[in-house]
Design an enzyme around this catalytic site. Sequence first.
Site, PDB file in Angstrom:
ATOM      1  N   PHE A 179       0.863  -1.186   0.000  1.00  0.00           N
ATOM      2  CA  PHE A 179       0.000   0.000   0.000  1.00  0.00           C
ATOM      3  C   PHE A 179       0.894   1.228   0.000  1.00  0.00           C
ATOM      4  O   PHE A 179       1.807   1.326   0.821  1.00  0.00           O
ATOM      5  CB  PHE A 179      -0.860  -0.054   1.270  1.00  0.00           C
ATOM      6  CG  PHE A 179      -1.766   1.123   1.494  1.00  0.00           C
ATOM      7  CD1 PHE A 179      -2.901   1.311   0.710  1.00  0.00           C
ATOM      8  CD2 PHE A 179      -1.517   2.026   2.523  1.00  0.00           C
ATOM      9  CE1 PHE A 179      -3.759   2.372   0.954  1.00  0.00           C
ATOM     10  CE2 PHE A 179      -2.378   3.095   2.761  1.00  0.00           C
ATOM     11  CZ  PHE A 179      -3.495   3.273   1.979  1.00  0.00           C
ATOM     12  N   THR A 235       2.284   7.194   1.820  1.00  0.00           N
ATOM     13  CA  THR A 235       3.195   8.182   2.400  1.00  0.00           C
ATOM     14  C   THR A 235       4.187   8.749   1.383  1.00  0.00           C
ATOM     15  O   THR A 235       4.690   8.038   0.521  1.00  0.00           O
ATOM     16  CB  THR A 235       3.975   7.525   3.552  1.00  0.00           C
ATOM     17  OG1 THR A 235       3.032   6.986   4.467  1.00  0.00           O
ATOM     18  CG2 THR A 235       4.872   8.522   4.269  1.00  0.00           C
ATOM     19  N   ALA A 240       4.137  14.206   2.782  1.00  0.00           N
ATOM     20  CA  ALA A 240       2.774  13.808   3.107  1.00  0.00           C
ATOM     21  C   ALA A 240       2.814  12.638   4.066  1.00  0.00           C
ATOM     22  O   ALA A 240       2.866  11.482   3.670  1.00  0.00           O
ATOM     23  CB  ALA A 240       2.008  13.437   1.835  1.00  0.00           C
ATOM     24  N   GLY A 241       2.883  12.971   5.356  1.00  0.00           N
ATOM     25  CA  GLY A 241       2.872  11.935   6.367  1.00  0.00           C
ATOM     26  C   GLY A 241       1.488  11.917   6.981  1.00  0.00           C
ATOM     27  O   GLY A 241       0.543  11.389   6.399  1.00  0.00           O
ATOM     28  N   SER A 242       1.372  12.555   8.139  1.00  0.00           N
ATOM     29  CA  SER A 242       0.056  12.645   8.756  1.00  0.00           C
ATOM     30  C   SER A 242      -0.892  13.477   7.896  1.00  0.00           C
ATOM     31  O   SER A 242      -2.097  13.261   7.889  1.00  0.00           O
ATOM     32  CB  SER A 242       0.183  13.298  10.135  1.00  0.00           C
ATOM     33  OG  SER A 242       0.935  12.452  10.989  1.00  0.00           O
ATOM     34  N   THR A 247       6.136  -0.358   2.970  1.00  0.00           N
ATOM     35  CA  THR A 247       6.376  -1.733   3.442  1.00  0.00           C
ATOM     36  C   THR A 247       6.106  -2.727   2.317  1.00  0.00           C
ATOM     37  O   THR A 247       5.120  -2.575   1.596  1.00  0.00           O
ATOM     38  CB  THR A 247       5.462  -2.045   4.640  1.00  0.00           C
ATOM     39  OG1 THR A 247       5.657  -1.041   5.617  1.00  0.00           O
ATOM     40  CG2 THR A 247       5.791  -3.408   5.241  1.00  0.00           C
ATOM     41  N   ARG A 249      -6.447  -0.899  10.916  1.00  0.00           N
ATOM     42  CA  ARG A 249      -5.943  -0.475  12.230  1.00  0.00           C
ATOM     43  C   ARG A 249      -6.142  -1.511  13.332  1.00  0.00           C
ATOM     44  O   ARG A 249      -5.245  -1.676  14.166  1.00  0.00           O
ATOM     45  CB  ARG A 249      -6.532   0.887  12.600  1.00  0.00           C
ATOM     46  CG  ARG A 249      -5.743   1.999  11.946  1.00  0.00           C
ATOM     47  CD  ARG A 249      -6.286   3.382  12.160  1.00  0.00           C
ATOM     48  NE  ARG A 249      -5.462   4.320  11.390  1.00  0.00           N
ATOM     49  CZ  ARG A 249      -5.918   5.426  10.816  1.00  0.00           C
ATOM     50  NH1 ARG A 249      -7.201   5.771  10.940  1.00  0.00           N
ATOM     51  NH2 ARG A 249      -5.105   6.213  10.141  1.00  0.00           N
ATOM     52  N   GLY A 266      19.935  -6.022  33.054  1.00  0.00           N
ATOM     53  CA  GLY A 266      21.127  -6.122  32.215  1.00  0.00           C
ATOM     54  C   GLY A 266      20.970  -7.131  31.101  1.00  0.00           C
ATOM     55  O   GLY A 266      21.327  -6.865  29.950  1.00  0.00           O
ATOM     56  N   GLU A 280       0.795   3.631  10.097  1.00  0.00           N
ATOM     57  CA  GLU A 280      -0.655   3.621   9.840  1.00  0.00           C
ATOM     58  C   GLU A 280      -1.374   4.689  10.662  1.00  0.00           C
ATOM     59  O   GLU A 280      -2.448   4.466  11.210  1.00  0.00           O
ATOM     60  CB  GLU A 280      -1.249   2.221  10.055  1.00  0.00           C
ATOM     61  CG  GLU A 280      -0.713   1.272   9.007  1.00  0.00           C
ATOM     62  CD  GLU A 280      -1.602   0.070   8.753  1.00  0.00           C
ATOM     63  OE1 GLU A 280      -1.046  -1.003   8.589  1.00  0.00           O
ATOM     64  OE2 GLU A 280      -2.841   0.215   8.705  1.00  0.00           O
TER      65      GLU A 280
END
Lengths: 382, 397, 259
Positions: free
Chosen positions: A122, A125, A129-131, A157, A242, A340, A363
């Site tokens: 898909f 982005t 143009a992110g959010s 992705t 989502r 640790g 997303e």
Amino acid sequence: MDYFLTEEQQMIVDVARQITEELIIPQRAELDETEEYPREILKAMAQADLYGLYIPEEYGGFGGGPFAMVLALEQIARGCTGVATAYAASALGAYPILISGSEEMKQHYLSDIAAGKRLAAFALTEANAGSDASGIQTTAVQDGDHWVLNGTKQWITNAGEADIYTVIAITDRSKGPRGATMFVVEKGDPGFSVGPKEKKMGIRCSATCELIFKDCRIPKDRVIGRTGAGFITVMKTLDLSRPGIASLGVGLGQGALDEAARYAKQRVQFGKPIISFQAVAHMLADMAIQVEAARALVYAAAKHVSAHPNDASKAASMCKVFATDTAMKVAVDAVQVLAGYGFMRDYPVEKMMRDAKILQIYEGTNQIQRNVIGQELNKEYT
Amino acid sequence: MLRIDIEACIGCGVCEQTCTFGAIKVEEGHAVVGDNCTLCGNCVDACEVGALSIEREERATKGNLADWSGVWVYAEYRHGRTAPVAFELLGVGRKLADERSVKLAAVLLGSNLAGQAEELIAAGADVVYRVDDPSLAHFTDDAYGNVLTDLIREHKPEIVLAGATAIGRSFIPRVATSLATGLTADCTDLAIRAEDGALLQTRPAFGGNIMATIVCPHTRPQIATVRPMVMKPLARDAARQGAIIDVKPAAARMKSRVRVIESVMEEQDQVNLCEADVVVAGGRGLDDAKGFAQIRELADVLGGAVAASRAAVDSGWIGYPHQVGQTGKTVAPKLYIACGISGAIQHLVGMQSSETIIAINKDPNAPIFDVATYGVVGDLFEIVPKLTERMRGRNAR
Amino acid sequence: MKIVVCVKQVPDAKDVRLDPNTNTLARDGVQSIMNPYDRHALEEGVRLKEQYGGTVTVLSMGPPQAGETLREAVACGADEAVLVSDRAFAGADTWATTHTLSQAIKKIGGADLILCGKQAIDGDTAQVGPGIAERLGIPYATYVKKVVTCENGAIRLQRMMDDGYDTVEMDLPALMTVVKEINEPRIPSLKGKMKAKSIAITTLNAADIGADPDQIGLKGSTTQVVRVFTPQVRGERAMLTGTVDEVVAQLVEKLESLL
């Protein structure tokens, strides 16, 4: 807790769990180290019918909807969120076709996607143009029987691994939000290329690259739905996907809790297993409460989204925020319990902590999700 | 079927704990047997009050068992070499034959066998049946099986032994099936039952967790395959006398339905694990592949072979050919050094016939110490490098 | 091509262990599983079917519970499942077992290719495959690590030997037993699991397969177990103690005397 799954749903859980335990957990550290795409594991998942879970039976799928995806993704993310992301990305790439594609287009693509023969991706982005999706600069111009795409998508992705890309591009800038359209671009289309693999903090075995369109010519029947309906398709796609991202959070959180609790029982300090110290036991208790609450919300939201696709945004955003914030917190606490050892790559929790961060970002960042929820509340309380 | 004497049964549950199949349970104060009982007899032996028994309908004895006499060993020969297990079988075969006051014969099949039969006699055989024929140049289940079956039918030996090798375990079942007699695989101990002269064949089962002694009461011959490295060969005695009988089977009997296209020898490890005098073995306690390197170093210094427990092989620290135990190789070196191996029973079956066993482990309760000649409780990461260094210094002198 | 895969339900041997207190086998939590080698035989059968066409029938002799193992096999790609089950089969040794299985194979119409695991992890005898082939009068190959081709009524394969491997060819019908190296068994698919849930398992008893009563079960067995016992481990133990240097010195001394 018992969620009273049907026999079929339980089978999905069982198959995904077996793949996680037999294939993913033994390989996850190496995949993280080498950043190699988990082709063999994904092939096994395809063979086990997991690629068609959410696709209706008439297109060769299992017909289980978003809830089936949630169940599988949770199990897989318990082992490795990188593998789960690579798997989930194909569904994300297929949703636009499923939601808005013509019958012909569904017939053409979905059965191959359901069989895992062709992977999908898909592409939304971009650098600017992110959010804010209105910043999209990729364009598509009609030229006779073809569309010509120009522009660059970022952080996609499955880029390079997928055969089918669902891409949004501006077709008429003057129309604002109604001026964007979604297209199917196939691997090998002229003018379409993939950039180098990004170096990431987490989910390192998943492939993330640029998609470059330079006078990329595609036939006109590659338009998904109507011209100008691209943003609506994107919003509906994200509503469906989502809960899946949320379930990655549940799975990752459960995996981190499992590691922490097992370690706390086995690690002896001051002559006692550290789980018998209240400071540790309370941390584990809080982790367990949060993971279970997240699971309950995600399951409920996934069912709601399936049943009410036109009223899905708030539920989808709520579960995404809660489950992924939980995953981050639980993973950080798991590292603290292992202290640790947790910081060392010998144990899986440091990887879980690195992997968890992306869940709050991709997303739609969790801040944007809260905006969506806020807007929905604003509408509800008129 | 399994009979339960309800009067005698005290409902103690020992049988339930003993049953490997979960086929027997205590219900309402006494034992009850389920459908999945395999009549293995485990519970019968375990029952402290004698409440259990197996009701057997005896199989009819076929022919006169007394017509069968003599002990035979199949002497495996391949790629120009008689397998070491053949000499081991002659060792135990000699003992069995002497106890039965019968002759010990070896069966040698192959092509270009010059000098081999004499070695078998030197190793204890009274008679060698030799079939030296080009059509036996490659092993095939058909030809080897036919020839051995025919020889057995003709000469009627009471006992036939073969190595539990890839070849023995492949064609001996065919021989036993066509002779309609019993076969016990993978034996680790063979003895003659005093009262009736029957061959007592003892073998591990359940991954070596239990041992079973098996007889073949109604048919002859009694056939067993025997694990390599378990029996001891006799000292070679070139003065020993014996007869070599060349057999010429009909050509049709040496034809095979399986055609051998090629026979490929693969590189073995520098030191053959099964034939090494010294074996240094590592297990889970080495923690990782790097830790395992210490095992190789000590083995190098001692001129020995490297072995591993299943845990180390499963972790990918070393390849499967090095695995010792039920699912791996059986070794019986003069010296076996076990480092960081807890001694799960599956491992023990593969190495417990070693002459001397040294175990180094940090857990004082590790079962490996039960079989160890010398045990050291301590940190192998401190002990092994120092030992390697000291032995290296000694070699240098 | 009609492919028959013989599978056995066995206790998971890695869980079977000695109870140090009672010196008996502790079987708490021991699961019944498909014999691991048979999973590889099944996978190879399914792959051959996928490549060359045909059907895969899984066949098992065992109690009714063995049906679960057959369903698992169907989930992994088998088309049909046959269970041969009869109390009269109990106590069978390999001789009796091969009679039962070969009769069952005849009853279901024979096979072009029969696959078995190289051995079962509970008995480890490795006799059943060759025994079935001999009773059916067909050729066989054991310890197969690779199928090269399966065409024109013949199968060519590589079989492991102690010093390498042989490439051999035989005409069908034939039988082969496989080693783990041959493939990586698949994980059951969802559609397979759905099919496994609903499939009707053909169940045959001793009379159905025309078994010879003198060749089945305990009575038909040529071998008899006379004693079952836990292995004796040698008890003499000398623990070497002291500082690391002292222990090493003692070890060197022992090694020098031994080598």
